[in-house]
Design a protein around this motif. Structure first.
Motif, PDB file in Angstrom:
ATOM      1  N   VAL A  55      -1.049   6.825 -11.078  1.00  0.00           N
ATOM      2  CA  VAL A  55      -2.231   5.704 -11.072  1.00  0.00           C
ATOM      3  C   VAL A  55      -3.529   6.365 -11.165  1.00  0.00           C
ATOM      4  O   VAL A  55      -3.873   7.280 -10.711  1.00  0.00           O
ATOM      5  CB  VAL A  55      -2.087   5.256  -9.673  1.00  0.00           C
ATOM      6  N   TYR A  56      -4.606   5.452 -11.501  1.00  0.00           N
ATOM      7  CA  TYR A  56      -5.970   5.835 -11.913  1.00  0.00           C
ATOM      8  C   TYR A  56      -6.808   4.802 -11.758  1.00  0.00           C
ATOM      9  O   TYR A  56      -6.259   3.615 -12.106  1.00  0.00           O
ATOM     10  CB  TYR A  56      -6.098   6.586 -13.141  1.00  0.00           C
ATOM     11  N   LEU A  79       2.247   1.830  -3.298  1.00  0.00           N
ATOM     12  CA  LEU A  79       1.125   2.147  -4.175  1.00  0.00           C
ATOM     13  C   LEU A  79       0.863   3.826  -4.041  1.00  0.00           C
ATOM     14  O   LEU A  79       0.624   4.533  -4.941  1.00  0.00           O
ATOM     15  CB  LEU A  79      -0.264   1.433  -3.975  1.00  0.00           C
ATOM     16  N   GLU A  80       0.925   4.192  -2.645  1.00  0.00           N
ATOM     17  CA  GLU A  80       0.793   5.537  -2.508  1.00  0.00           C
ATOM     18  C   GLU A  80       1.815   6.469  -3.175  1.00  0.00           C
ATOM     19  O   GLU A  80       1.437   7.457  -3.331  1.00  0.00           O
ATOM     20  CB  GLU A  80       0.428   5.752  -0.794  1.00  0.00           C
ATOM     21  N   LEU A 106      -6.658  -0.217 -10.014  1.00  0.00           N
ATOM     22  CA  LEU A 106      -6.068   0.712 -10.165  1.00  0.00           C
ATOM     23  C   LEU A 106      -4.700   0.640 -10.882  1.00  0.00           C
ATOM     24  O   LEU A 106      -4.266  -0.512 -11.062  1.00  0.00           O
ATOM     25  CB  LEU A 106      -5.243   1.055  -8.670  1.00  0.00           C
ATOM     26  N   ARG A 120       0.741  -1.058   0.103  1.00  0.00           N
ATOM     27  CA  ARG A 120      -0.051   0.030   0.083  1.00  0.00           C
ATOM     28  C   ARG A 120       0.749   1.239  -0.186  1.00  0.00           C
ATOM     29  O   ARG A 120       0.589   2.227  -0.779  1.00  0.00           O
ATOM     30  CB  ARG A 120      -0.868  -0.149   1.297  1.00  0.00           C
ATOM     31  N   THR A 144       0.805   6.820  -6.560  1.00  0.00           N
ATOM     32  CA  THR A 144      -0.314   7.667  -6.798  1.00  0.00           C
ATOM     33  C   THR A 144      -0.056   9.254  -6.578  1.00  0.00           C
ATOM     34  O   THR A 144      -0.287   9.811  -7.236  1.00  0.00           O
ATOM     35  CB  THR A 144      -1.494   7.316  -5.738  1.00  0.00           C
TER      36      THR A 144
END
Ligand code: GLU
Length: 301
Positions: free
Chosen positions: A96-97, A87-88, A153, A84, A91
């Motif tokens: 990331v979308y 991923l953050e 995502l 996570r 992002t």
């Protein structure tokens, strides 16, 4: 120089077969030859397919092969916070979308494009995601998420490739077309890959990259079926500021018809071969590793 670090990273979604034995033994032999460490990583993020009894069977089969690994074993399902966090980071960089289409809707979007001519496919022959969800307005995205819609995502590949260009990797083994040495990464061939889903904060690509870095893996020995995925892994490593390991892809063990082995085919399963009286030395022979100088054949099966 710290000792090299190797890992064998099976998914506990079935029993190991001869192809896994080959990969695990190559890792084990490389670690022995180089005075390196061998780690075992259980890639169990797919909760629908992975089962604890398969993990137990993996331990038994590897021990039977004479393979020793360090403990504790890293189980991906216990480290979701690490993925996570990665991923953050991606992002926060605007890479990331969320994409809300189902598989069937994506197939329809691709079919509509194919009406105008061939649509690109990724190295595994799947059509690229057409990227429609990238155009959704922020408000519409929030509305769909708020309404509880499922989503994936995705990495904005075009934007990601603009941040890091000219990526390569050091191939110590060989790719399916004989690629070796310095190989140019082509992550764009995969399009907007999935990095996570609404219910799972990670994907194979993301977790493998995060784990290899966290575990200090320096040489990745794995099958040629993952050779092209290395392009995505190199891209994620560069975007996340992670170290670059060396890669050693090995040929796949195939059945008599030239097909990749499958976990559901019992004739090449390690448990079945063992029950049929094949010894661990016999398994080495079957995968073409011979007895090497590890004394494996001297140990009773
Ligand atoms: N978990 C993957 C598999 O079982 C291997 C991942 C890797 O070696 O990078 O195919």
């Amino acid at each position: 120089m710290p000792p090299p670090v190797f890992r064998f990273a099976p998914s506990p979604n079935g029993h190991l077969h001869l192809g896994h034995a080959y990969s695990a033994l190559l890792n084990f032999d490389r670690a022995r030859e180089t005075g390196g460490r061998l780690l075992l990583r259980i890639e169990d993020i797919d909760a629908t397919r992975c089962r604890p009894e398969f993990e137990t069977a993996i331990d038994e089969d590897l021990a039977w092969l004479g393979i020793a690994w360090e403990t504790p074993v890293r189980r991906q399902s216990e480290h979701l916070a690490d993925y996570r966090a990665a991923l953050e980071k991606l992002t926060a960089r605007g890479l990331v979308y969320p994409a809300f289409e189902s598989r069937a809707e994506i197939a329809r979007l691709v079919a509509a494009r194919e009406a105008d001519g061939p649509w690109p496919r990724d190295p595994d022959s799947a059509p690229l995601y057409p990227g429609d969800a990238k155009a959704l307005a922020a408000g519409e995205r929030s509305r769909l998420i708020g309404a509880g819609a499922p989503y994936a995502l995705r990495l904005d590949m075009t934007a990601a490739c603009q941040r890091v260009a000219g990526l390569t990797w050091n191939e110590l083994g060989e790719g399916p077309d004989g690629e070796r040495g310095t190989v140019a990464a082509r992550p764009e061939a995969w399009g907007d890959v999935i990095l996570a889903r609404k219910e799972t904060p990670t994907s194979y690509h993301l977790s493998v990259v995060v784990d290899d870095a966290l575990q200090g893996v320096s040489e990745i020995v794995r099958g040629q079926d993952l050779f092209h995925a290395t392009s995505v892994h190199r891209l994620l490593q560069a975007l996340l500021g992670l170290p670059e390991p060396a890669y050693r892809h090995h040929p796949l063990i195939r059945d008599a018809d030239g097909r990749k082995l499958s976990k559901s085919d019992r004739s090449t399963g390690l448990r079945e071969l063992r029950a049929a009286g094949v010894t661990r030395a016999g398994i080495r022979g079957l995968v073409g590793l011979g007895q090497v100088s590890l004394g494996v054949s001297k140990t009773p099966p």
